[in-house]
Design a protein around this motif. Structure first.
Motif, PDB file in Angstrom:
ATOM      1  N   PHE A 231       0.823  -1.212   0.000  1.00  0.00           N
ATOM      2  CA  PHE A 231       0.000   0.000   0.000  1.00  0.00           C
ATOM      3  C   PHE A 231       0.856   1.261   0.000  1.00  0.00           C
ATOM      4  O   PHE A 231       1.840   1.369   0.738  1.00  0.00           O
ATOM      5  CB  PHE A 231      -0.913  -0.001   1.236  1.00  0.00           C
ATOM      6  CG  PHE A 231      -1.633   1.288   1.452  1.00  0.00           C
ATOM      7  CD1 PHE A 231      -1.285   2.136   2.485  1.00  0.00           C
ATOM      8  CD2 PHE A 231      -2.679   1.667   0.609  1.00  0.00           C
ATOM      9  CE1 PHE A 231      -1.954   3.327   2.696  1.00  0.00           C
ATOM     10  CE2 PHE A 231      -3.349   2.858   0.809  1.00  0.00           C
ATOM     11  CZ  PHE A 231      -2.984   3.683   1.858  1.00  0.00           C
ATOM     12  N   LEU A 232       0.456   2.225  -0.851  1.00  0.00           N
ATOM     13  CA  LEU A 232       1.124   3.527  -0.900  1.00  0.00           C
ATOM     14  C   LEU A 232       0.204   4.643  -0.408  1.00  0.00           C
ATOM     15  O   LEU A 232       0.520   5.345   0.540  1.00  0.00           O
ATOM     16  CB  LEU A 232       1.579   3.837  -2.335  1.00  0.00           C
ATOM     17  CG  LEU A 232       2.682   2.968  -2.929  1.00  0.00           C
ATOM     18  CD1 LEU A 232       2.880   3.311  -4.407  1.00  0.00           C
ATOM     19  CD2 LEU A 232       3.979   3.144  -2.159  1.00  0.00           C
ATOM     20  N   PHE A 233      -0.935   4.856  -1.105  1.00  0.00           N
ATOM     21  CA  PHE A 233      -1.803   5.987  -0.818  1.00  0.00           C
ATOM     22  C   PHE A 233      -3.276   5.612  -0.980  1.00  0.00           C
ATOM     23  O   PHE A 233      -3.612   4.738  -1.761  1.00  0.00           O
ATOM     24  CB  PHE A 233      -1.553   7.154  -1.803  1.00  0.00           C
ATOM     25  CG  PHE A 233      -0.145   7.630  -1.891  1.00  0.00           C
ATOM     26  CD1 PHE A 233       0.610   7.363  -3.021  1.00  0.00           C
ATOM     27  CD2 PHE A 233       0.428   8.371  -0.863  1.00  0.00           C
ATOM     28  CE1 PHE A 233       1.913   7.807  -3.121  1.00  0.00           C
ATOM     29  CE2 PHE A 233       1.730   8.819  -0.954  1.00  0.00           C
ATOM     30  CZ  PHE A 233       2.473   8.532  -2.090  1.00  0.00           C
ATOM     31  N   THR A 234      -4.129   6.370  -0.250  1.00  0.00           N
ATOM     32  CA  THR A 234      -5.562   6.382  -0.510  1.00  0.00           C
ATOM     33  C   THR A 234      -5.979   7.817  -0.747  1.00  0.00           C
ATOM     34  O   THR A 234      -5.595   8.724  -0.003  1.00  0.00           O
ATOM     35  CB  THR A 234      -6.367   5.845   0.686  1.00  0.00           C
ATOM     36  OG1 THR A 234      -5.857   4.588   1.085  1.00  0.00           O
ATOM     37  CG2 THR A 234      -7.836   5.690   0.306  1.00  0.00           C
ATOM     38  N   LEU A 235      -6.784   8.029  -1.792  1.00  0.00           N
ATOM     39  CA  LEU A 235      -7.332   9.350  -2.086  1.00  0.00           C
ATOM     40  C   LEU A 235      -8.848   9.225  -2.120  1.00  0.00           C
ATOM     41  O   LEU A 235      -9.385   8.238  -2.651  1.00  0.00           O
ATOM     42  CB  LEU A 235      -6.820   9.858  -3.440  1.00  0.00           C
ATOM     43  CG  LEU A 235      -5.296   9.975  -3.569  1.00  0.00           C
ATOM     44  CD1 LEU A 235      -4.902  10.139  -5.033  1.00  0.00           C
ATOM     45  CD2 LEU A 235      -4.792  11.157  -2.743  1.00  0.00           C
ATOM     46  N   TYR A 236      -9.545  10.238  -1.587  1.00  0.00           N
ATOM     47  CA  TYR A 236     -10.996  10.138  -1.484  1.00  0.00           C
ATOM     48  C   TYR A 236     -11.744  11.164  -2.310  1.00  0.00           C
ATOM     49  O   TYR A 236     -12.830  10.865  -2.811  1.00  0.00           O
ATOM     50  CB  TYR A 236     -11.428  10.293  -0.021  1.00  0.00           C
ATOM     51  CG  TYR A 236     -10.936   9.203   0.876  1.00  0.00           C
ATOM     52  CD1 TYR A 236      -9.895   9.421   1.769  1.00  0.00           C
ATOM     53  CD2 TYR A 236     -11.503   7.940   0.832  1.00  0.00           C
ATOM     54  CE1 TYR A 236      -9.438   8.410   2.589  1.00  0.00           C
ATOM     55  CE2 TYR A 236     -11.056   6.926   1.660  1.00  0.00           C
ATOM     56  CZ  TYR A 236     -10.026   7.163   2.534  1.00  0.00           C
ATOM     57  OH  TYR A 236      -9.569   6.160   3.347  1.00  0.00           O
ATOM     58  N   SER A 237     -11.181  12.368  -2.442  1.00  0.00           N
ATOM     59  CA  SER A 237     -11.963  13.412  -3.101  1.00  0.00           C
ATOM     60  C   SER A 237     -11.089  14.202  -4.071  1.00  0.00           C
ATOM     61  O   SER A 237      -9.866  14.335  -3.884  1.00  0.00           O
ATOM     62  CB  SER A 237     -12.586  14.332  -2.060  1.00  0.00           C
ATOM     63  OG  SER A 237     -11.605  14.847  -1.201  1.00  0.00           O
ATOM     64  N   ALA A 238     -11.756  14.744  -5.105  1.00  0.00           N
ATOM     65  CA  ALA A 238     -11.058  15.520  -6.130  1.00  0.00           C
ATOM     66  C   ALA A 238     -10.291  16.670  -5.489  1.00  0.00           C
ATOM     67  O   ALA A 238     -10.803  17.352  -4.604  1.00  0.00           O
ATOM     68  CB  ALA A 238     -12.054  16.040  -7.154  1.00  0.00           C
ATOM     69  N   GLY A 239      -9.058  16.826  -5.945  1.00  0.00           N
ATOM     70  CA  GLY A 239      -8.211  17.879  -5.398  1.00  0.00           C
ATOM     71  C   GLY A 239      -7.276  17.399  -4.304  1.00  0.00           C
ATOM     72  O   GLY A 239      -6.336  18.094  -3.917  1.00  0.00           O
ATOM     73  N   GLU A 240      -7.512  16.206  -3.823  1.00  0.00           N
ATOM     74  CA  GLU A 240      -6.691  15.678  -2.746  1.00  0.00           C
ATOM     75  C   GLU A 240      -5.320  15.262  -3.284  1.00  0.00           C
ATOM     76  O   GLU A 240      -5.203  14.769  -4.403  1.00  0.00           O
ATOM     77  CB  GLU A 240      -7.390  14.482  -2.102  1.00  0.00           C
ATOM     78  CG  GLU A 240      -6.726  13.983  -0.832  1.00  0.00           C
ATOM     79  CD  GLU A 240      -7.534  12.884  -0.160  1.00  0.00           C
ATOM     80  OE1 GLU A 240      -8.608  12.520  -0.679  1.00  0.00           O
ATOM     81  OE2 GLU A 240      -7.079  12.382   0.887  1.00  0.00           O
ATOM     82  N   GLU A 241      -4.290  15.483  -2.484  1.00  0.00           N
ATOM     83  CA  GLU A 241      -2.932  15.099  -2.830  1.00  0.00           C
ATOM     84  C   GLU A 241      -2.274  14.434  -1.631  1.00  0.00           C
ATOM     85  O   GLU A 241      -2.511  14.834  -0.496  1.00  0.00           O
ATOM     86  CB  GLU A 241      -2.097  16.330  -3.228  1.00  0.00           C
ATOM     87  CG  GLU A 241      -2.591  17.071  -4.448  1.00  0.00           C
ATOM     88  CD  GLU A 241      -1.694  18.238  -4.814  1.00  0.00           C
ATOM     89  OE1 GLU A 241      -1.953  18.854  -5.858  1.00  0.00           O
ATOM     90  OE2 GLU A 241      -0.741  18.538  -4.062  1.00  0.00           O
ATOM     91  N   LYS A 242      -1.423  13.437  -1.914  1.00  0.00           N
ATOM     92  CA  LYS A 242      -0.640  12.806  -0.843  1.00  0.00           C
ATOM     93  C   LYS A 242       0.761  12.549  -1.361  1.00  0.00           C
ATOM     94  O   LYS A 242       0.964  12.247  -2.531  1.00  0.00           O
ATOM     95  CB  LYS A 242      -1.300  11.509  -0.385  1.00  0.00           C
ATOM     96  CG  LYS A 242      -2.593  11.769   0.373  1.00  0.00           C
ATOM     97  CD  LYS A 242      -3.050  10.579   1.157  1.00  0.00           C
ATOM     98  CE  LYS A 242      -4.288  10.950   1.950  1.00  0.00           C
ATOM     99  NZ  LYS A 242      -4.923   9.771   2.549  1.00  0.00           N
ATOM    100  N   GLU A 243       1.731  12.671  -0.445  1.00  0.00           N
ATOM    101  CA  GLU A 243       3.127  12.516  -0.827  1.00  0.00           C
ATOM    102  C   GLU A 243       3.848  11.539   0.072  1.00  0.00           C
ATOM    103  O   GLU A 243       3.550  11.415   1.272  1.00  0.00           O
ATOM    104  CB  GLU A 243       3.854  13.873  -0.722  1.00  0.00           C
ATOM    105  CG  GLU A 243       3.606  14.824  -1.845  1.00  0.00           C
ATOM    106  CD  GLU A 243       4.480  16.056  -1.773  1.00  0.00           C
ATOM    107  OE1 GLU A 243       3.962  17.115  -1.413  1.00  0.00           O
ATOM    108  OE2 GLU A 243       5.689  15.931  -2.066  1.00  0.00           O
ATOM    109  N   LYS A 244       4.831  10.858  -0.537  1.00  0.00           N
ATOM    110  CA  LYS A 244       5.702   9.976   0.231  1.00  0.00           C
ATOM    111  C   LYS A 244       7.016   9.905  -0.517  1.00  0.00           C
ATOM    112  O   LYS A 244       7.073   9.359  -1.619  1.00  0.00           O
ATOM    113  CB  LYS A 244       5.071   8.600   0.363  1.00  0.00           C
ATOM    114  CG  LYS A 244       5.903   7.586   1.117  1.00  0.00           C
ATOM    115  CD  LYS A 244       5.167   6.245   1.178  1.00  0.00           C
ATOM    116  CE  LYS A 244       5.998   5.209   1.908  1.00  0.00           C
ATOM    117  NZ  LYS A 244       5.304   3.888   1.944  1.00  0.00           N
TER     118      LYS A 244
END
Lengths: 108, 114
Positions: A46-59
């Protein structure tokens, strides 16, 4: 029925050459978009979960973004150890519906 | 300290045989899954169990029978193996069926039918 489409199927980069992987989905009312990394002979990690438009996650060198129709996995200044297959999946009820993945090869 | 462990890692057998794959998770999760990854690396859901009860049964031949003796274990028994059953089978677990918590995968069992 493939409801999650990933492109390109394969991507070769030189070390330090940034790029993006695409994941598009056709369902409305997205209940979660997941990114995984899979190394040969291993299970998806697992890397990321995104739920809504515009959301960003970094690793580290990875950044995932989400719009209403697609998600991108941006890889900045990749290293050879980033070589793997990257899978995206959307939540469908209890299960995950996976795309066919993008196999990334980074050479030094 | 493996979170989701599967045994065996490799399974080579002949057509027509019956075999089982075992899966155990030590994450305290309530929901477990079996996925099949074919030769083209496409990962597809087969079954899902929540607290030992079946909640997903995709279009899978009834030669495949999952069994969950407790919520930490989900085994897969396959009868009368066929050539088309050759694939990598992954077990996964998550906190619950309705949450968007990620699923955690084992390292797979590579099944080869001769």
């Amino acid at each position: 029925e493939d409801q999650v489409t990933q492109s390109p199927e394969a991507l070769r980069l030189q070390e330090g050459e940034s790029s993006s992987l695409n994941c598009s989905y056709t369902v409305s009312g997205l209940r979660g978009l997941f990114w995984y990394r899979q190394d040969p002979g291993k299970g998806p990690e697992f890397l990321f979960t995104l739920y809504s438009a515009g959301e960003e996650k970094e690793k580290e060198r990875l950044k995932a973004t989400l719009t209403k129709k697609e998600s991108f996995l941006h890889i900045t200044a990749p290293k050879p150890e980033d070589s793997a297959t990257y899978l995206c999946a959307r939540k469908a009820g209890t299960a995950l519906i996976f795309g066919k993945g993008t196999t990334l090869s980074v050479s030094s | 300290d493996t979170a989701v462990s599967q045994t065996p890692k490799y399974l080579v057998t002949q057509m027509g045989n019956d075999k089982s794959i075992k899966c155990e998770q030590n994450l305290g999760h309530d929901t477990m899954y079996w996925y099949k990854q074919d030769s083209k690396k496409f990962l597809k859901i087969m079954f899902s169990y929540n607290n030992k009860e079946l909640i997903i049964n995709e279009t899978v031949p009834n030669r495949f029978s999952p069994k969950s003796p407790d919520k930490a274990h989900l085994n897969l028994h396959i009868n009368s193996l066929e050539l088309g059953d050759s694939a990598v089978y992954f077990c996964a677990s998550s906190q619950g069926p309705a949450t968007n918590q990620p699923q955690h995968f084992g390292d797979g069992t590579r099944l080869s039918i001769l």
